[in-house]
Scaffold this motif. Structure first.
Motif, PDB file in Angstrom:
ATOM      1  N   LEU B  56     -13.231  -1.462   4.941  1.00 51.60           N
ATOM      2  CA  LEU B  56     -11.809  -1.118   5.035  1.00 51.60           C
ATOM      3  C   LEU B  56     -11.522  -0.554   6.425  1.00 51.60           C
ATOM      4  O   LEU B  56     -10.527  -0.909   7.060  1.00 51.60           O
ATOM      5  CB  LEU B  56     -11.434  -0.087   3.965  1.00 51.60           C
ATOM      6  N   GLU B  57     -12.399   0.313   6.858  1.00 48.22           N
ATOM      7  CA  GLU B  57     -12.260   0.928   8.170  1.00 48.22           C
ATOM      8  C   GLU B  57     -12.253  -0.138   9.273  1.00 48.22           C
ATOM      9  O   GLU B  57     -11.468  -0.050  10.213  1.00 48.22           O
ATOM     10  CB  GLU B  57     -13.442   1.886   8.353  1.00 48.22           C
ATOM     11  N   PHE B  58     -13.097  -1.153   9.120  1.00 47.70           N
ATOM     12  CA  PHE B  58     -13.175  -2.237  10.097  1.00 47.70           C
ATOM     13  C   PHE B  58     -12.003  -3.201   9.979  1.00 47.70           C
ATOM     14  O   PHE B  58     -11.847  -4.099  10.798  1.00 47.70           O
ATOM     15  CB  PHE B  58     -14.475  -3.036   9.913  1.00 47.70           C
ATOM     16  N   GLY B  59     -11.218  -3.050   8.925  1.00 53.44           N
ATOM     17  CA  GLY B  59     -10.098  -3.957   8.707  1.00 53.44           C
ATOM     18  C   GLY B  59     -10.528  -5.307   8.161  1.00 53.44           C
ATOM     19  O   GLY B  59      -9.772  -6.270   8.200  1.00 53.44           O
ATOM     20  N   MET B  60     -11.724  -5.395   7.652  1.00 55.60           N
ATOM     21  CA  MET B  60     -12.218  -6.681   7.154  1.00 55.60           C
ATOM     22  C   MET B  60     -11.885  -6.886   5.684  1.00 55.60           C
ATOM     23  O   MET B  60     -12.019  -7.998   5.154  1.00 55.60           O
ATOM     24  CB  MET B  60     -13.732  -6.758   7.344  1.00 55.60           C
ATOM     25  N   VAL B  61     -11.496  -5.823   5.065  1.00 57.93           N
ATOM     26  CA  VAL B  61     -11.213  -5.855   3.632  1.00 57.93           C
ATOM     27  C   VAL B  61      -9.956  -5.040   3.377  1.00 57.93           C
ATOM     28  O   VAL B  61      -9.666  -4.091   4.107  1.00 57.93           O
ATOM     29  CB  VAL B  61     -12.427  -5.267   2.861  1.00 57.93           C
ATOM     30  N   HIS B  62      -9.187  -5.449   2.383  1.00 56.62           N
ATOM     31  CA  HIS B  62      -8.017  -4.670   1.980  1.00 56.62           C
ATOM     32  C   HIS B  62      -8.202  -4.168   0.560  1.00 56.62           C
ATOM     33  O   HIS B  62      -8.816  -4.836  -0.250  1.00 56.62           O
ATOM     34  CB  HIS B  62      -6.751  -5.526   2.026  1.00 56.62           C
ATOM     35  N   ARG B  63      -7.587  -3.038   0.316  1.00 54.64           N
ATOM     36  CA  ARG B  63      -7.562  -2.529  -1.044  1.00 54.64           C
ATOM     37  C   ARG B  63      -6.196  -2.827  -1.638  1.00 54.64           C
ATOM     38  O   ARG B  63      -5.168  -2.542  -1.028  1.00 54.64           O
ATOM     39  CB  ARG B  63      -7.779  -1.022  -1.028  1.00 54.64           C
ATOM     40  N   LEU B  64      -6.181  -3.403  -2.832  1.00 53.99           N
ATOM     41  CA  LEU B  64      -4.912  -3.618  -3.521  1.00 53.99           C
ATOM     42  C   LEU B  64      -4.693  -2.460  -4.482  1.00 53.99           C
ATOM     43  O   LEU B  64      -5.351  -2.348  -5.512  1.00 53.99           O
ATOM     44  CB  LEU B  64      -4.941  -4.956  -4.264  1.00 53.99           C
TER      45      LEU B  64
END
Lengths: 140, 140
Positions: B56-64
DNA sequence: CAATTGATGTAATAACATTACATATCAAAA
DNA sequence: TTTTGATATGTAATGTTATTACATCAATTG
């Protein structure tokens, strides 16, 4: 315009839950509500969740998805936009320091989102807009 | 433009979690990811949550937020807007029937929201925009 | 080589939400 | 008035999501 949606009659549990939420400004989790209502005979989470379901349905309460918590609706009467029916969605600014929540509406945001949906053939049911950050008081 | 933010080196666990998310289109809960990775030695939720935090920090994943679930970022390279730094927020359309998630960006929505924030002195840290409904395929 | 830092492993627990089932209340239909 | 159906309620158990606490390991660096 259809039926003016007069204030629904609340059951005992619904009133109790709504009053708790309405007396505070900050969002509250279902379990916090439960604790506040132990004195009034609440013993189980389901009593809270059932009341919340109805209050959400009535548009009297909002769920803050990013917090797993609930707030009383801030524009209780009046206001232009039909709320609680999927269109005319509402946005929230949530202060991560003091917990204060501001509810607002932006017609243009709505428009842009429903426009995107229309282009894609997506049928919106419910829209969540939550900004987390610091309110002006806490940012200072 | 500053440092082009080259792809961060992922640890073993981060890679495993990212690969699982990247191989599917639909969002996944942390516990579902955990189950998929039992064969690779994962035994506890924390292994997944720690990896997700970094991704998430790297912006590679999002939390819905409205789903308590995670997706791989859909605009992996390129794309105009810096993502993952609080501005240039991303919106999601989530199909409640098939689970498909579309990620998109609307500059005007961003503008309206940050404009509201500016007027109120609110300092946004993270913005969540999620539309739940039916995708074109499922609506038909 | 310490010492620090970041990643990992594991267990336990906390926080949030639902399922299942039993009972109660009340208004409208028979 | 009794039956019926719909809605509300009470309670226990369970399911799902997320964090705390503590121990260990590996790489870097002073």
């Amino acid at each position: 315009m259809n039926a003016p949606v007069s204030a629904p009659v609340l059951t005992k549990n619904q009133s109790l839950v709504f009053d708790v939420l309405n007396r505070t400004d900050a969002p509250m989790s279902a379990y916090t509500i439960l604790d506040k209502l132990r004195d009034h005979g609440f013993r189980a989470p389901l009593q809270v969740y059932r009341a919340l379901d109805k209050l959400l349905e009535f548009g009297m309460v909002h769920r803050l998805e990013s917090l797993n918590a609930f707030v009383a609706c801030a524009h209780p009467e009046s206001e232009c936009c039909g709320h609680g029916h999927g269109h005319g969605s509402v946005a929230f600014a949530i202060c991560e320091s003091c917990g204060h929540v501001s509810e607002f509406h932006d017609h243009e945001v709505d428009h842009r989102l429903s426009d995107w949906a229309k282009r894609k053939g997506f049928k919106p049911a419910k829209t969540t807009i939550e900004i987390r950050g610091l309110c002006s008081a806490c940012a200072a």
